[in-house]
Scaffold this motif. Sequence first.
Motif, short mmCIF file in Angstrom:
data_model
loop_
_atom_site.label_atom_id
_atom_site.label_comp_id
_atom_site.label_asym_id
_atom_site.label_seq_id
_atom_site.Cartn_x
_atom_site.Cartn_y
_atom_site.Cartn_z
N GLY A 121 -2.31 -15.65 -2.16
CA GLY A 121 -2.11 -15.26 -0.94
C GLY A 121 -1.83 -13.72 -0.76
O GLY A 121 -2.39 -12.86 0.22
N GLY A 122 -0.72 -13.36 -1.46
CA GLY A 122 -0.11 -12.24 -1.49
C GLY A 122 -1.06 -11.09 -2.06
O GLY A 122 -1.43 -10.01 -1.62
N ILE A 123 -1.74 -11.42 -3.27
CA ILE A 123 -2.85 -10.53 -3.84
C ILE A 123 -3.97 -10.29 -2.73
O ILE A 123 -4.47 -9.30 -2.57
CB ILE A 123 -3.40 -11.30 -5.08
N ILE A 124 -4.49 -11.50 -2.15
CA ILE A 124 -5.59 -11.34 -1.21
C ILE A 124 -5.10 -10.20 0.05
O ILE A 124 -5.81 -9.50 0.34
CB ILE A 124 -5.99 -12.58 -0.63
N LEU A 128 -2.89 -7.95 -0.11
CA LEU A 128 -2.76 -6.68 -0.72
C LEU A 128 -4.34 -5.79 -0.70
O LEU A 128 -4.42 -4.83 -0.31
CB LEU A 128 -2.30 -6.60 -2.03
N ILE A 129 -5.27 -6.85 -1.06
CA ILE A 129 -6.68 -6.17 -1.28
C ILE A 129 -7.19 -5.88 0.36
O ILE A 129 -7.74 -4.81 0.52
CB ILE A 129 -7.48 -7.27 -1.93
N VAL A 130 -6.84 -6.76 1.31
CA VAL A 130 -7.37 -6.43 2.49
C VAL A 130 -6.52 -5.31 3.01
O VAL A 130 -7.12 -4.40 3.75
CB VAL A 130 -6.93 -7.71 3.45
N ASN A 131 -5.34 -5.21 2.60
CA ASN A 131 -4.70 -3.76 3.16
C ASN A 131 -5.13 -2.73 2.63
O ASN A 131 -5.21 -1.62 3.30
CB ASN A 131 -2.92 -4.24 2.85
#
Length: 321
Positions: A54-57, A59-62
């Motif tokens: 969830g954190g990686i996803i 970050l990508i969205v950010n």
Amino acid sequence: METKEFSFNGSVLNGFVMMFLNIAIFLLSLFGIIYGIYLLDGGESLSGGLTLTGGIILLIVNIIMWCGFIMLEPNEATVVTWFGKYAGTFNKTGFYWINPFYGTKKVSQRARNLDAQPIKVNDKTGNPVMIGLVLVWKLKDTYKALFEVDSQTMAASPNTVGSDTKGLMKALESFVRVQSDAALRQVAGQYAYDDEDGATNEPTLRSSGDEINQQLEEKLDERLALAGIEVVEARINYLAYAPEIAAVMLRRQQASAIITAREKIVEGAVSMVKMALNKLADEDIVELDDDKKAAMVSNLLVVLCGDDSAQPVVNTGTLNH
């Protein structure tokens, strides 16, 4: 000419609000990645894996969201496209955020100046002349500027068009320069350089500046409307004979000026001689027969029309009282 330009109607959010939101999302994604790694180290593989993912996803969205910021100054606009389809033109001044999946191309709508170098053209009579212009123009229709003319091939660095405002405007400036050259040749070819003999009352390049400039603006408007460009002002700023005939034309102008001056001198001399004869007759100073009058007229004309100073000759014994 009909325009296809319209205002962008998609969602536009305040840039400062979205910036703070993006910072919060970044911090949250960073926390999720660190906490997920911590859970994995503690043996909680399921929750740790989900938290880390969830954190990686997030970050990508950010990172993607950071690409949606646009900032416009006065007289600037952004052309928005949706996967190649024109979605409108956004021209509100300020700092904003739009969907990062929209394509954006920033353009300048400020006035620009073009000082065209003098070019050699043939006037109406076939004489070669050097003529130049100064042009003030600005972008009016963003749709035509980006989609009606091929800005990519006109740019010095085609890869920068779309991402670099300067590259796009340089491409449009190249288009303006070529069309200005063509319009100037067309207008100059319809008029003679000058009416040397004064035999006609037709307008010329030298004597009818306002008319020439007005026609030049009209021709430029017709040519540049294709690219959505508005002509603010166009003026001829240089006009001269081509070097190969300049010396000949200068001698011709000098000869014409000398003839005109001589005509004025002769006209004045004849008036003065007539006045002298009338004065002598009216005041009964001396009686002159036709031969004496002819000699006097000849002498006075030589004195009045000659370039050099006359040498007087005193005659004391031939006049009858």
